[in-house]
Design an enzyme around this catalytic site. Structure first.
Site, PDB file in Angstrom:
ATOM      1  N   ASN A   1       0.831  -1.213   0.000  1.00 56.24           N
ATOM      2  CA  ASN A   1       0.000   0.000   0.000  1.00 56.24           C
ATOM      3  C   ASN A   1       0.868   1.268   0.000  1.00 56.24           C
ATOM      4  OD1 ASN A   1       1.023   0.054   2.566  1.00 56.24           O
ATOM      5  ND2 ASN A   1      -0.949  -0.195   3.617  1.00 56.24           N
TER       6      ASN A   1
ATOM      7  N   GLU B   1       1.400   4.225   7.313  1.00 59.83           N
ATOM      8  CA  GLU B   1       0.369   3.742   6.411  1.00 59.83           C
ATOM      9  C   GLU B   1      -0.209   4.913   5.619  1.00 59.83           C
ATOM     10  OE1 GLU B   1       0.164   0.634   6.102  1.00 59.83           O
ATOM     11  OE2 GLU B   1       0.104  -0.436   8.014  1.00 59.83           O
TER      12      GLU B   1
END
Ligand code: F6R
Length: 240
Positions: free
Chosen positions: A135, A142
């Site tokens: 990702n 993140e």
């Protein structure tokens, strides 16, 4: 940004040689290190070069990107244990020169502040090794993590938990939080080496290196760093 594309073996050798050259130029280099499957063979080359007498880590200091929150150093899946097994116990680095955030800290927020101060107090990171998540995460930053973030407690996404469950007996055992250097901490490193291997990294490598610079793809921030070298095997580079 320099992009080197070759076989994985070539990348692992070239990356290790860059680190050896860095340490030869500055024996008291401060290295930033990553865990995960990507750097294992590159670390293997560092071990070989140490054993061949090409490099000494006696004056080197290291700071790892991250550690799981809530598992002990001795846990087989701790990043501390990973680093001991894959690098530290095979080279001449003094144990008090290696640093990872303490996943068992009584006050994790305070631990993060102290970790950041310790990096600063060491003169900052000369060379940071990075892998990249599917990702786009770097460290455990993140998607959506602000570019100004420093070392902090982070929640892992489901995709990261699933990806990392291969190291644990089941996904339930993967910790849900970690302590991670922030994006700003990583960007303050003077040099960055990013490694990515395999077809499953091709799409995110394209987005990170050629797409818009956005917190939604944390690794895209590397486009703004003045000294990044990227090492890709042919599969990871196949969408560039
Ligand atoms: C590891 C880390 C992570 C990994 C990334 C890629 O310390 O911070 O960002 O670099 O998850 O992992 P692998 O190499 O297992 O694909």
């Amino acid at each position: 940004m320099n992009i080197f594309i070759g076989s994985k073996e070539e990348c692992d050798l070239k990356g290790a040689q860059e680190i050896v050259n860095q340490i030869k130029n500055k024996p008291n280099t401060v290295l930033g290190l990553a865990t995960g499957s990507t750097p294992i063979d590159m670390y293997g080359n560092l071990i070989k070069k140490y054993k061949a007498g090409e490099v000494s880590f006696a004056k080197v200091k290291t700071f790892n990107l991250d550690e799981y929150l809530g598992i002990s150093r001795d846990h087989p899946c701790s990043y501390y244990n990973f680093m001991q097994e894959n690098l530290f116990k095979h080279i001449d680095i003094p144990q008090d020169s290696v640093h990872l955030p303490n996943g068992e800290a009584a006050d994790p927020e305070e631990e993060c502040k102290n970790y950041e101060k310790l990096i600063e107090g060491s003169g900052g990171i000369d060379l940071q090794v990075l892998g990249i998540g599917h990702n786009g995460h770097i460290g455990f930053n993140e998607p959506g993590t602000p570019f100004g973030s420093v070392t902090q407690v982070v929640d892992l996404t489901e995709s990261t938990i699933n990806a990392n469950s291969r190291f644990f007996d089941s996904p339930d055992q993967v910790p849900r939080q970690a302590l991670s250097m922030g994006i700003k901490t990583i960007m303050q490193a003077r040099r960055i080496l990013l490694f990515a291997y395999g077809a499953d990294k091709a799409e995110i490598i394209k987005e990170a290196l050629k797409g818009p610079v956005t917190p939604e793809v944390p690794a895209s921030v590397l486009q703004l760093h003045p000294d990044v070298s990227v090492f890709l095997d042919h599969e990871a580079a196949s969408r560039l």
